[in-house]
Enzyme design. Structure first.
Site, PDB file in Angstrom:
ATOM      1  N   LYS A   1       0.697  -1.233  -0.103  1.00 44.04           N
ATOM      2  CA  LYS A   1       0.013  -0.055  -0.114  1.00 44.04           C
ATOM      3  C   LYS A   1       0.828   1.285   0.043  1.00 44.04           C
ATOM      4  CE  LYS A   1      -4.370  -1.594   1.162  1.00 44.04           C
ATOM      5  NZ  LYS A   1      -4.287  -2.983   1.760  1.00 44.04           N
TER       6      LYS A   1
ATOM      7  N   SER B   1       1.683  -9.702  -1.163  1.00 45.72           N
ATOM      8  CA  SER B   1       1.068  -8.316  -1.051  1.00 45.72           C
ATOM      9  C   SER B   1       1.484  -7.703   0.265  1.00 45.72           C
ATOM     10  CB  SER B   1      -0.150  -8.017  -1.165  1.00 45.72           C
ATOM     11  OG  SER B   1      -1.075  -8.928  -0.473  1.00 45.72           O
TER      12      SER B   1
ATOM     13  N   GLU C   1      -9.168   7.137   4.078  1.00 49.03           N
ATOM     14  CA  GLU C   1     -10.040   6.017   4.383  1.00 49.03           C
ATOM     15  C   GLU C   1      -9.329   4.525   4.775  1.00 49.03           C
ATOM     16  OE1 GLU C   1      -9.577   5.994   1.341  1.00 49.03           O
ATOM     17  OE2 GLU C   1      -9.246   3.835   0.654  1.00 49.03           O
TER      18      GLU C   1
HETATM   19  C1  LIG Z   1      -5.150  -3.949   1.562  1.00 52.36           C
HETATM   20  C2  LIG Z   1      -4.384  -5.171   1.226  1.00 52.36           C
HETATM   21  C3  LIG Z   1      -4.839  -5.998   0.142  1.00 52.36           C
HETATM   22  C4  LIG Z   1      -5.945  -5.797  -0.785  1.00 52.36           C
HETATM   23  O1  LIG Z   1      -6.010  -4.576  -1.383  1.00 52.36           O
HETATM   24  P1  LIG Z   1      -5.752  -4.652  -2.847  1.00 52.36           P
HETATM   25  O2  LIG Z   1      -6.205  -3.002  -3.264  1.00 52.36           O
HETATM   26  O3  LIG Z   1      -6.769  -5.358  -3.679  1.00 52.36           O
HETATM   27  O4  LIG Z   1      -4.442  -4.901  -3.285  1.00 52.36           O
HETATM   28  C5  LIG Z   1      -4.262  -7.042  -0.197  1.00 52.36           C
HETATM   29  N1  LIG Z   1      -2.973  -7.342   0.490  1.00 52.36           N
HETATM   30  C6  LIG Z   1      -2.560  -6.486   1.678  1.00 52.36           C
HETATM   31  C7  LIG Z   1      -1.353  -7.131   2.534  1.00 52.36           C
HETATM   32  C8  LIG Z   1      -3.337  -5.468   1.891  1.00 52.36           C
HETATM   33  O5  LIG Z   1      -3.073  -4.876   3.161  1.00 52.36           O
END
Ligand SMILES: *Cc1c(COP(=O)(O)O)cnc(C)c1O
Length: 400
Positions: free
Chosen positions: A95, A384, A117
């Protein structure tokens, strides 16, 4: 097929085919137009790009490794699996790529106040972090229920100097927090930039957020060509709003040989209000500024959703994903809570990496697919984020 897909979408009004656009009250039109102009100007400006690269390298921690998961590969006995390690970034998830890009844009636009948000709090923490770093005032809107569930992240944001506003309307979760952030933005437009946290919302957010995350795919492409001398066969990423997935996928869209899989939250199975897989029970509609697949009832009432991972638990999906799915360029599946938990523990044991519960959904899909694939197949999974934030929740489900 794929040249259709990549024809520099979206169009001037932010449409990805029938999806996307700008469905907002009149009062938000002007701020969005101003943002769009400034963003495209910045994007063309080498000094903006240089500054962004500098902070991504020196503060955020890019590039992230593309790591060969040797023991996971051996255990599953099929495709060769690589992990794109976004979990190693500062604040623990992808993020911050977007938060950093947008705060530099805010600085350029002369805005001194930042709002955002947040659902689980990861985007709030990333935004509070870059706000502290640039000395900007920061206000985070968060559903009151989420504030309670994610007390640690609330404290982290406050530690970083942000004000956290609990939102008590409606279900008191992410959707209401977005509404509140938009209301604030309209009221304080001169001083304030709204850092939206995923590839969602009114134009230009979906395209801008995607472009700030495409660094994931740009790096992965370079890295796999270096390490394997060829492109991967399959990319896999979890899909909440869709930002980490589109960030990985986008630079490969024109490579016809590369298949892509987005994994949504299957929760407790595909029963109404027990999951957040928009491509399973969803239908076309408009929510919070954009047109996409939405979990709604026959009267257009937004349905409540469920996932073990707060970051995937949203009733709508980013418009570019809706379009890529309609074009059959990207496939979408889902993983249940139980499958994600199994992948969460499995990756920890096999690779010494505790993934975010969101990312564990992508790993869970690979768990199913890799054994059926030949050993010369190459998969890249987007990790992610890291799972430290999820450990106490997992502990309530799994006895060790
Ligand atoms: C917020 C988040 C997501 C989901 O958000 P996307 O916009 O779909 O990427 C996925 N993985 C992690 C670690 C997150 O913090």
């Amino acid at each position: 097929m794929s040249n259709v897909v990549s024809d520099n979408l979206p169009d001037a009004a932010g449409h990805f085919g029938p999806f996307g656009g700008r469905y907002v009250p009149e009062t938000l039109m002007h701020p969005l137009q101003e943002l769009e102009q400034e963003y495209f100007r910045a994007q063309q400006d080498p000094s903006f790009q240089t500054e962004l690269s500098y902070y991504l390298r020196e503060f955020v921690g890019r590039p992230t490794p593309l790591y060969f998961a040797e023991r996971l590969t051996r255990e599953l006995g099929g495709a060769k699996i690589y992990l794109k390690r976004e979990d190693l970034l500062h604040t623990g998830a992808h993020k911050i790529n977007n938060a950093m890009g947008q705060i530099l844009l805010a600085k350029r636009m002369g805005k001194r106040r930042i709002i955002a948000e947040t659902g689980a709090g990861q985007h709030g923490v990333a935004t509070a972090t870059v706000s502290a770093m640039f000395g900007m005032k920061c206000v985070i809107y968060m559903g009151a229920v989420d504030c309670e569930r994610q007390a640690l992240n609330v404290y982290r944001m406050k530690m970083l100097g942000a004000e956290v506003v609990p939102v008590t309307a409606g279900q008191q979760t992410l959707k209401e927090a977005v509404n509140e952030a938009m209301r604030d933005w309209v009221t304080n437009i001169r001083s304030t930039h709204y850092i939206l946290g995923t590839a969602y919302g009114a134009h230009p957010y979906p395209v801008m957020v995607r472009n700030f995350h495409r660094v994931i795919g740009d790096e992965a492409r370079r890295q796999i060509l270096e390490q394997e001398k060829r492109l991967p066969d399959l990319l896999v990423a979890c899909v909440g709003g869709g930002s980490n997935a589109i960030g990985l996928f986008y630079p490969f869209l024109e490579d016809n040989s590369v298949r892509m899989l987005g994994v949504e939250a299957g929760g407790e199975g595909i029963f109404p209000e027990r999951h957040a897989a928009r491509f399973q029970g969803g239908s076309l509609g408009v929510l919070q500024g954009t047109r996409s697949y939405i979990l709604q009832d026959e009267n257009g009432q937004i349905q409540s959703t469920h996932s073990i991972s707060a970051g995937l638990d949203y009733a709508a999906v980013g418009p570019e994903h809706a379009w890529l799915r309609d074009q059959k360029r990207v496939d979408y599946s889902f993983a249940t809570d139980d499958q994600a938990l199994k992948a969460f523990v499995g990756l920890a044991r096999l690779e010494g990496i505790i993934p975010a519960l969101e990312s564990a959904h992508a790993v869970a899909a690979v768990w199913e697919l890799a054994p059926k694939m030949s050993k010369d197949t190459l998969i890249i999974v987007n990790l992610s984020g890291r799972g430290d934030k999820d450990v106490s929740q997992v502990a309530t489900r799994i006895k060790l």
